[in-house]
Enzyme design. Structure first.
Site, PDB file in Angstrom:
ATOM      1  N   ALA A 119      39.632  42.524  35.708  1.00  8.75           N
ATOM      2  CA  ALA A 119      40.280  41.640  35.622  1.00  8.75           C
ATOM      3  C   ALA A 119      40.188  40.471  36.384  1.00  8.75           C
ATOM      4  O   ALA A 119      39.789  40.704  37.643  1.00  8.75           O
ATOM      5  CB  ALA A 119      42.051  41.822  36.143  1.00  8.75           C
TER       6      ALA A 119
ATOM      7  N   GLY B 247      39.934  46.604  35.032  1.00 14.08           N
ATOM      8  CA  GLY B 247      40.123  46.159  33.325  1.00 14.08           C
ATOM      9  C   GLY B 247      38.606  45.907  32.938  1.00 14.08           C
ATOM     10  O   GLY B 247      38.682  46.172  31.525  1.00 14.08           O
TER      11      GLY B 247
ATOM     12  N   GLU C 294      41.065  48.809  41.955  1.00 18.84           N
ATOM     13  CA  GLU C 294      42.521  47.633  42.231  1.00 18.84           C
ATOM     14  C   GLU C 294      43.118  48.410  43.344  1.00 18.84           C
ATOM     15  O   GLU C 294      43.264  47.427  44.357  1.00 18.84           O
ATOM     16  CB  GLU C 294      43.811  48.721  41.130  1.00 18.84           C
ATOM     17  CG  GLU C 294      42.936  47.837  39.815  1.00 18.84           C
ATOM     18  CD  GLU C 294      42.102  48.198  38.799  1.00 18.84           C
ATOM     19  OE1 GLU C 294      42.078  50.208  39.533  1.00 18.84           O
ATOM     20  OE2 GLU C 294      42.148  48.369  37.546  1.00 18.84           O
TER      21      GLU C 294
ATOM     22  N   GLU D  26      39.048  49.942  31.943  1.00 22.44           N
ATOM     23  CA  GLU D  26      40.224  49.723  30.244  1.00 22.44           C
ATOM     24  C   GLU D  26      39.586  49.363  29.576  1.00 22.44           C
ATOM     25  O   GLU D  26      40.083  49.820  28.382  1.00 22.44           O
ATOM     26  CB  GLU D  26      41.415  49.430  31.251  1.00 22.44           C
ATOM     27  CG  GLU D  26      41.945  49.406  32.821  1.00 22.44           C
ATOM     28  CD  GLU D  26      42.454  49.239  33.449  1.00 22.44           C
ATOM     29  OE1 GLU D  26      42.327  47.795  33.730  1.00 22.44           O
ATOM     30  OE2 GLU D  26      43.945  50.255  33.621  1.00 22.44           O
TER      31      GLU D  26
HETATM   32  N1  CAA Z   1      37.091  38.658  39.652  1.00 25.16           N
HETATM   33  C1  CAA Z   1      36.533  37.209  39.949  1.00 25.16           C
HETATM   34  N2  CAA Z   1      34.901  36.958  40.004  1.00 25.16           N
HETATM   35  C2  CAA Z   1      34.816  38.802  40.732  1.00 25.16           C
HETATM   36  C3  CAA Z   1      35.124  39.975  39.840  1.00 25.16           C
HETATM   37  C4  CAA Z   1      36.420  39.717  39.669  1.00 25.16           C
HETATM   38  N3  CAA Z   1      37.258  41.437  39.248  1.00 25.16           N
HETATM   39  N4  CAA Z   1      33.980  40.513  39.908  1.00 25.16           N
HETATM   40  C5  CAA Z   1      33.371  39.387  40.858  1.00 25.16           C
HETATM   41  N5  CAA Z   1      33.444  38.464  40.721  1.00 25.16           N
HETATM   42  C6  CAA Z   1      32.711  37.179  41.233  1.00 25.16           C
HETATM   43  C7  CAA Z   1      32.520  37.138  42.814  1.00 25.16           C
HETATM   44  O1  CAA Z   1      33.196  36.746  43.035  1.00 25.16           O
HETATM   45  C8  CAA Z   1      30.621  36.736  43.119  1.00 25.16           C
HETATM   46  O2  CAA Z   1      31.375  35.187  42.716  1.00 25.16           O
HETATM   47  P1  CAA Z   1      30.150  34.467  43.789  1.00 25.16           P
HETATM   48  O3  CAA Z   1      29.179  34.259  44.074  1.00 25.16           O
HETATM   49  O4  CAA Z   1      30.825  32.716  43.356  1.00 25.16           O
HETATM   50  O5  CAA Z   1      30.973  34.664  45.214  1.00 25.16           O
HETATM   51  C9  CAA Z   1      30.595  36.987  41.597  1.00 25.16           C
HETATM   52  O6  CAA Z   1      30.769  37.926  40.959  1.00 25.16           O
HETATM   53  C10 CAA Z   1      29.468  38.273  41.848  1.00 25.16           C
HETATM   54  O7  CAA Z   1      29.929  39.181  42.514  1.00 25.16           O
HETATM   55  P2  CAA Z   1      29.364  40.006  43.946  1.00 25.16           P
HETATM   56  O8  CAA Z   1      28.441  38.824  44.451  1.00 25.16           O
HETATM   57  O9  CAA Z   1      30.493  40.646  44.834  1.00 25.16           O
HETATM   58  O10 CAA Z   1      28.050  40.670  43.320  1.00 25.16           O
HETATM   59  P3  CAA Z   1      27.344  42.137  44.172  1.00 25.16           P
HETATM   60  O11 CAA Z   1      26.815  43.022  43.794  1.00 25.16           O
HETATM   61  O12 CAA Z   1      27.559  41.867  45.771  1.00 25.16           O
HETATM   62  O13 CAA Z   1      29.282  43.150  44.531  1.00 25.16           O
HETATM   63  C11 CAA Z   1      30.909  44.162  42.161  1.00 25.16           C
HETATM   64  C12 CAA Z   1      29.399  43.193  42.821  1.00 25.16           C
HETATM   65  C13 CAA Z   1      30.548  45.386  43.366  1.00 25.16           C
HETATM   66  C14 CAA Z   1      30.895  44.951  41.292  1.00 25.16           C
HETATM   67  C15 CAA Z   1      31.639  43.308  43.082  1.00 25.16           C
HETATM   68  O14 CAA Z   1      31.342  42.248  42.212  1.00 25.16           O
HETATM   69  C16 CAA Z   1      33.241  44.053  43.073  1.00 25.16           C
HETATM   70  O15 CAA Z   1      33.663  44.821  44.483  1.00 25.16           O
HETATM   71  N6  CAA Z   1      33.821  42.927  42.174  1.00 25.16           N
HETATM   72  C17 CAA Z   1      35.551  43.204  42.311  1.00 25.16           C
HETATM   73  C18 CAA Z   1      35.815  45.038  41.728  1.00 25.16           C
HETATM   74  C19 CAA Z   1      37.059  44.863  41.187  1.00 25.16           C
HETATM   75  O16 CAA Z   1      38.085  45.125  42.191  1.00 25.16           O
HETATM   76  N7  CAA Z   1      38.104  44.493  40.102  1.00 25.16           N
HETATM   77  C20 CAA Z   1      38.992  44.911  39.661  1.00 25.16           C
HETATM   78  C21 CAA Z   1      39.914  43.833  39.411  1.00 25.16           C
HETATM   79  S1  CAA Z   1      41.671  43.699  39.592  1.00 25.16           S
HETATM   80  C22 CAA Z   1      42.113  44.267  37.819  1.00 25.16           C
HETATM   81  O17 CAA Z   1      41.116  44.748  37.238  1.00 25.16           O
HETATM   82  C23 CAA Z   1      43.215  44.923  37.581  1.00 25.16           C
HETATM   83  C24 CAA Z   1      43.547  45.659  36.015  1.00 25.16           C
HETATM   84  O18 CAA Z   1      43.885  46.934  35.927  1.00 25.16           O
HETATM   85  C25 CAA Z   1      43.680  44.684  34.616  1.00 25.16           C
END
Ligand code: CAA
Length: 263
Positions: free
Chosen positions: A69, A112, A135, A115
């Site tokens: 998400a 998400g 999460e 999921e």
């Molecule tokens: N939401 C918003 N933006 C996101 C994102 C997310 N879930 N995941 C990645 N991005 C964005 C980053 O902020 C970044 O944007 P900027 O260039 O503007 O800074 C861009 O995508 C590239 O990401 P990274 O620079 O972080 O890339 P990376 O290769 O270093 O890392 C990653 C990749 C491990 C996937 C890392 O991006 C990450 O940990 N993302 C979040 C994953 C996460 O926590 N997901 C769960 C979300 S909560 C949820 O989903 C609730 C639910 O149950 C419905």
């Protein structure tokens, strides 16, 4: 080909009987925001209502199926807002689609994103795919069905470990856990190619039987065993009212290929 214009997804027909939906927010690793979900639901419903389409493939990019998400969209939301508006309720629309949906997962399927893949009927993964429910690292828990669907599929201990630590698992672990039906060969775009081949094959069957098969398999996650078996038997009986059953069995007896008319 869909005439609808989308900002966050791409929709195409790699085969006349297959709709391919590609999540397309590459800069955000396909983070799932509300605009994307609105479009995704329209595209899914459009394909579901199109009689020429027999199966749907849902994919992202080589780097990310979807990284979850959209955290930036969620971060300032308050309890009153998410509770009263039943935040994420519209994610369920995918589970109401009658046609088979195949997830072709390359790269990250996190939160998400994982999921979303688990809501699909079949998951194919590229060797580089990574699945996880991170999460917990954001001070929340899965909200798109992760705790329920993942647990039913992989069992309590594995689901607990993934959800309590946020650890990502590899494609081969996901295969071992039974989350994905198979890991495809190496090569750019291979997972989508294989998913389209699979979708085309499914689309060549009787669409009535395919819909019934999807319905009864999904019922295994909702009903207890006696109810599920009864439901299966009734659906099985019901298919004897179709022309496709007559055609399928007659073709077998006549040693020829069936010509299903979805009637
Ligand atoms: N939401 C918003 N933006 C996101 C994102 C997310 N879930 N995941 C990645 N991005 C964005 C980053 O902020 C970044 O944007 P900027 O260039 O503007 O800074 C861009 O995508 C590239 O990401 P990274 O620079 O972080 O890339 P990376 O290769 O270093 O890392 C990653 C990749 C491990 C996937 C890392 O991006 C990450 O940990 N993302 C979040 C994953 C996460 O926590 N997901 C769960 C979300 S909560 C949820 O989903 C609730 C639910 O149950 C419905």
């Amino acid at each position: 080909m869909s005439t609808q214009h989308y900002e966050n997804i791409l929709v195409s027909n790699p085969e006349p009987s297959v709709t391919l939906i590609t999540l397309n927010r590459p800069k955000a690793l396909n983070a799932l925001n509300s605009a994307l979900f609105k479009e995704l639901n329209v595209a899914l419903e459009t394909a579901d209502n199109d009689r020429t389409i027999g199966a749907i493939v849902l994919t992202g990019s080589e780097r990310a199926f979807a990284a979850g998400a959209d955290i930036k969209e969620m971060k300032d939301k308050e309890f009153a807002d998410v509770y009263q508006n039943n935040f994420l309720e519209n994610w369920q629309a995918l589970t109401k689609i009658r046609k088979p949906v195949i997830a072709a997962v390359g790269g990250y399927a996190l939160g998400g994103g994982c999921e979303l893949a688990l809501m699909c009927d079949i998951i194919l993964a590229s060797p580089a795919a990574k699945f996880g429910q991170p999460e917990i690292n954001l001070g929340i828990i899965p909200g798109g069905g992760g705790s329920q669907r993942l647990t039913r599929i992989v069992g309590k201990s594995r689901a607990m470990e993934m959800i309590l630590t946020g650890r990502q698992i590899t494609a081969s672990e996901a295969e071992k856990y039974g989350m994905v039906s198979r890991v495809v060969g190496e090569g750019e775009g291979q997972v989508v190619k294989d998913a389209v081949v699979l979708a085309k094959e499914i689309a060549s069957k009787s669409q009535i039987a395919v819909q019934a098969a999807k319905e009864v398999v999904n019922a295994a996650y909702e009903l207890n065993l006696p109810e599920g078996l009864r439901f299966e038997r009734r659906m099985f009986h019901g298919l004897f009212a179709t022309k496709d059953q007559k055609e399928g069995m007659t073709a077998f007896a006549e040693k020829r290929k069936p010509n299903f008319t979805n009637a």
